[in-house]
Design an enzyme around this catalytic site. Structure first.
Site, PDB file in Angstrom:
ATOM      1  N   LYS A  23      34.913 -13.948  14.080  1.00 17.54           N
ATOM      2  CA  LYS A  23      35.314 -12.760  13.586  1.00 17.54           C
ATOM      3  C   LYS A  23      35.926 -11.732  14.780  1.00 17.54           C
ATOM      4  O   LYS A  23      36.899 -10.843  14.489  1.00 17.54           O
ATOM      5  CB  LYS A  23      34.089 -11.932  12.830  1.00 17.54           C
ATOM      6  N   GLU A  66      27.300 -10.789   8.076  1.00 19.78           N
ATOM      7  CA  GLU A  66      27.260  -9.538   8.725  1.00 19.78           C
ATOM      8  C   GLU A  66      28.504  -8.891   8.362  1.00 19.78           C
ATOM      9  O   GLU A  66      29.470  -9.289   8.530  1.00 19.78           O
ATOM     10  CB  GLU A  66      26.941  -9.628  10.390  1.00 19.78           C
ATOM     11  N   ARG A 106      28.649 -26.223  11.695  1.00 23.48           N
ATOM     12  CA  ARG A 106      29.659 -24.951  11.132  1.00 23.48           C
ATOM     13  C   ARG A 106      30.850 -25.919  11.180  1.00 23.48           C
ATOM     14  O   ARG A 106      31.308 -27.037  11.762  1.00 23.48           O
ATOM     15  CB  ARG A 106      29.846 -23.816  12.019  1.00 23.48           C
TER      16      ARG A 106
HETATM   17  P1  ATP Z   1      31.513 -15.518  13.339  1.00 18.70           P
HETATM   18  O1  ATP Z   1      30.965 -16.240  14.544  1.00 18.70           O
HETATM   19  O2  ATP Z   1      32.633 -16.027  12.852  1.00 18.70           O
HETATM   20  O3  ATP Z   1      31.579 -13.995  13.413  1.00 18.70           O
HETATM   21  P2  ATP Z   1      28.949 -15.381  12.227  1.00 18.70           P
HETATM   22  O4  ATP Z   1      27.853 -16.590  11.923  1.00 18.70           O
HETATM   23  O5  ATP Z   1      28.523 -14.275  13.149  1.00 18.70           O
HETATM   24  O6  ATP Z   1      30.403 -15.840  12.213  1.00 18.70           O
HETATM   25  P3  ATP Z   1      27.803 -14.271   9.725  1.00 18.70           P
HETATM   26  O7  ATP Z   1      28.571 -13.057   9.226  1.00 18.70           O
HETATM   27  O8  ATP Z   1      26.648 -14.057  10.346  1.00 18.70           O
HETATM   28  O9  ATP Z   1      28.969 -14.710  10.557  1.00 18.70           O
HETATM   29  O10 ATP Z   1      27.872 -15.614   8.657  1.00 18.70           O
HETATM   30  C1  ATP Z   1      27.278 -15.459   7.527  1.00 18.70           C
HETATM   31  C2  ATP Z   1      26.893 -17.068   7.241  1.00 18.70           C
HETATM   32  O11 ATP Z   1      28.116 -17.913   7.202  1.00 18.70           O
HETATM   33  C3  ATP Z   1      25.876 -17.656   8.151  1.00 18.70           C
HETATM   34  O12 ATP Z   1      24.871 -18.049   7.431  1.00 18.70           O
HETATM   35  C4  ATP Z   1      26.670 -18.274   9.213  1.00 18.70           C
HETATM   36  O13 ATP Z   1      25.898 -19.377   9.708  1.00 18.70           O
HETATM   37  C5  ATP Z   1      27.572 -18.764   8.319  1.00 18.70           C
HETATM   38  N1  ATP Z   1      28.947 -19.243   8.904  1.00 18.70           N
HETATM   39  C6  ATP Z   1      29.743 -18.392   9.662  1.00 18.70           C
HETATM   40  N2  ATP Z   1      30.599 -19.238  10.158  1.00 18.70           N
HETATM   41  C7  ATP Z   1      30.583 -20.275   9.939  1.00 18.70           C
HETATM   42  C8  ATP Z   1      31.507 -21.841  10.019  1.00 18.70           C
HETATM   43  N3  ATP Z   1      32.364 -21.566  10.830  1.00 18.70           N
HETATM   44  N4  ATP Z   1      31.114 -22.669   8.981  1.00 18.70           N
HETATM   45  C9  ATP Z   1      30.117 -22.739   8.502  1.00 18.70           C
HETATM   46  N5  ATP Z   1      29.205 -21.751   8.266  1.00 18.70           N
HETATM   47  C10 ATP Z   1      29.499 -20.550   8.866  1.00 18.70           C
HETATM   48 MG    MG Z   2      26.597 -13.375  13.196  1.00 22.07          MG
END
Ligand code: ATP
Ligand code: MG
Length: 558
Positions: A272, A38, A262
């Site tokens: 983020k 995102e 994760r």
């Molecule tokens: P955050 O909570 O840090 O904002 P998010 O999951 O909302 O992370 P996205 O941009 O939606 O962030 O993530 C893109 C991809 O990266 C998704 O498939 C998500 O599952 C993966 N991802 C995000 N954080 C992690 C992590 N800490 N370890 C492994 N994969 C991750």
């Molecule tokens: Mg997300």
């Protein structure tokens, strides 16, 4: 031990097993994965795990990976983030097959919603969010379907079209899937699939005032792109039945979702939303502040793509969440930098050494650029009668086993001579201002006929040849292992000493030509790289990592 490790390396992780089965059974001819960020922030080290996994699987099995921006939420997304995400993935060394945007599918998604309505599987609900939440029930108590679920297909089609046309205000109506209000899985209790939001979108502008919810966008986007293996993190396990339900009812390409744990790293935060707070509230200077766990922060700090990929590899793919020790990441970067870093001599806190029996103006001594490299190049370093050594490398009244410089004691100056300290000069206040030494002419490195053995070797610079540089030393951004799980605001646990600046360190002159893409080991100090702000007028180095893991030791002292 080595045997065991080899075995481990050979064995497949559970995702590779699934992929191999699917290829062998002929379910798919080739696989397709996607990385779906995102664009609401910069990528962090956790994302690199997901990137390595998605791109790595496709590379290993001859498939393709799409980069898909999951941009269905108009209010938090920005083009700056899109650009940074692309930079970071490229820097890690991966290439995507297609650059795609979930927002490009808004029309398809709208049609999908219409299809559900026509099948009697979606309805427009006028309830507000509190009412909807209340009617949803609890995990142990069934929900209740309200009267809006009774609307006819025609009425729903009409209202949904009016929602799109902008006839209603934000929150006045939603579109819900008609599934099962008694399901033990709360996500299946008539989930909202469209909401009204009169907001400007970074790509579609003001074309839309209704936006699909994550669950309605993600799986269908996967399906539109023929993604075979949609890999996400564990928190999406309860969403999987809904993911499958949409795909089945819409009768579209059967993408399948698989979940892994994760990556969590200690002494930092990863979401983020929290990283944005650190930037906005100026706890760090920017998203790429070298203390940030962002990919751009690590890059600026001197981490290499190889070290990050190696780290992702070492952690493996897990099905249970845990907190990974930062020292593993540091191990990976040390291991790589030890192989590639050019060795240099730099003095942070100088003590003047005068060599009283050195009568030449100066000479050049040769030193290896990298002793780890069998074909190492050499450089020439000027040696003269007035040098700086590190203040902490001298003690007037040393304890036993102090193998550095002290009155009457001998040490080797790296790549140069053995010197002996004869006299300590002090100012009126009793502070040591210089130490006077003699050098042993026969002890020159590479041609040493002195027969002397000394225990200590020190780095040094010739005062009149030295150049100065600013040095930024970084430490962990947080004082506690898991700041997000401490009481109160995570920002209360910031390490106040995460940055220490040495305004003017003395460097051997060859560092005048330091390059941005080159990595350096400052002898006995750690690994360093030029900061992006560095210029000819003011050279700035970042410490990437210390030579050894010193944190554990320091923690014990406290
Ligand atoms: P955050 O909570 O840090 O904002 P998010 O999951 O909302 O992370 P996205 O941009 O939606 O962030 O993530 C893109 C991809 O990266 C998704 O498939 C998500 O599952 C993966 N991802 C995000 N954080 C992690 C992590 N800490 N370890 C492994 N994969 C991750
Ligand atoms: Mg997300």
């Amino acid at each position: 031990m080595a045997e065991v490790k080899k075995e481990e390396e050979k064995s497949l992780n559970f995702l590779e097993e699934i992929v191999e089965q699917d290829l062998q059974s002929g379910k798919y001819e080739s696989i397709r994965t996607r990385f779906p960020p995102e664009p609401n922030g910069y990528l962090h080290i956790g994302h690199s795990k997901s990137i390595c996994l998605n791109f790595g699987l496709a590379l290993k099995y001859g498939g393709k990976t799409n980069l898909r921006f999951d941009d269905t939420n108009p209010t938090t997304e920005e083009t700056e983030y899109v650009d940074s995400i692309k930079d970071d993935i490229r820097w890690l060394g991966f290439e995507w097959a297609n650059e795609l945007y979930a927002s490009d599918y808004f029309e398809n998604l709208y049609e999908f919603a219409v299809k559900l309505i026509k099948k009697g599987l979606a309805y427009v609900d006028d309830s507000n969010s509190e009412e909807i939440a209340k009617q949803k029930g609890t995990p142990t108590e069934a929900g209740i379907r309200n009267k809006f679920a009774e609307r006819t297909v025609e009425e729903n089609l009409q209202l949904f079209s009016e929602m799109r046309e902008g006839k209603f205000k934000d929150g006045e109506k939603v579109l819900r899937a008609k599934i099962d209000m008694t399901s033990p899985n709360m996500h299946m209790r008539d989930p909202i699939i469209y909401r009204i939001k009169h907001a400007h979108h970074h790509r579609t502008g003001d074309k839309w005032c209704i936006y699909p919810m994550y669950d309605f966008a993600h799986g269908q986007s996967d399906s539109i792109e023929n993604i075979t293996h949609s890999i996400c993190t564990l928190e999406f396990i309860p969403h999987r039945p809904l993911y499958d339900w949409f795909i089945n009812e819409l009768e579209i390409f059967p993408s399948r979702q698989y979940e892994f744990a994760r990556l969590n790293l200690n002494y930092t935060v990863m979401s983020k939303r929290k990283l944005l707070q650190l930037v906005n509230e100026k706890f760090v200077t920017s998203w790429d502040d070298p203390r940030m766990p962002t990919i751009s922060g690590y890059r600026r700090r001197g981490y290499t793509p190889e070290s990050i990929k190696n780290f992702a590899d070492k952690i493996g793919v897990q099905k249970r969440e845990n907190l990974i020790d930062l020292s593993l990441l540091e191990f990976c970067i040390r291991e790589h930098l030890n192989k590639i870093a050019m060795r240099k001599m730099v003095v942070f806190d100088p003590l003047k050494v005068v060599i009283t029996n050195y009568t030449d103006d100066h000479e050049l001594v040769k030193s290896e650029d990298n002793p780890e490299d069998d074909n190492t190049s050499h450089r020439e370093i000027p040696f003269s009668a007035e040098l700086y050594i590190e203040k902490e490398d001298f003690m007037e009244n040393p304890p036993k086993k102090f193998f550095r410089l002290a009155p009457g004691q001998k040490v080797r100056l790296k790549s140069a001579y053995i010197i002996q300290c004869n006299e300590v000069v002090k100012d009126e206040a009793g502070n040591i201002t210089e130490v006077r030494c003699t050098y042993i002419p026969e002890s020159k490195s590479g041609a040493d006929t002195s027969g002397l053995k000394v225990q200590g070797t020190l780095q040094w610079v010739s005062i009149k040849h030295a150049i100065t540089a600013e040095i930024c030393l970084y430490d962990r951004l947080f004082r506690v292992e898991d700041p997000s799980n401490e009481e109160g605001d995570f920002k209360n646990y910031i390490n106040p000493d995460s940055l220490q600046v040495i305004k003017s360190a003395f460097c051997e002159p060859s560092l005048k030509n330091a390059k941005f893409d080159q990595r350096y080991q400052f002898m006995r100090k750690g690994y360093f790289c030029l900061d992006k702000t560095s210029s000819e007028e003011k050279i700035v180095f970042n410490r990437t990592v210390t030579l050894k893991d010193t944190w554990a030791k320091e923690q014990k002292k406290v």
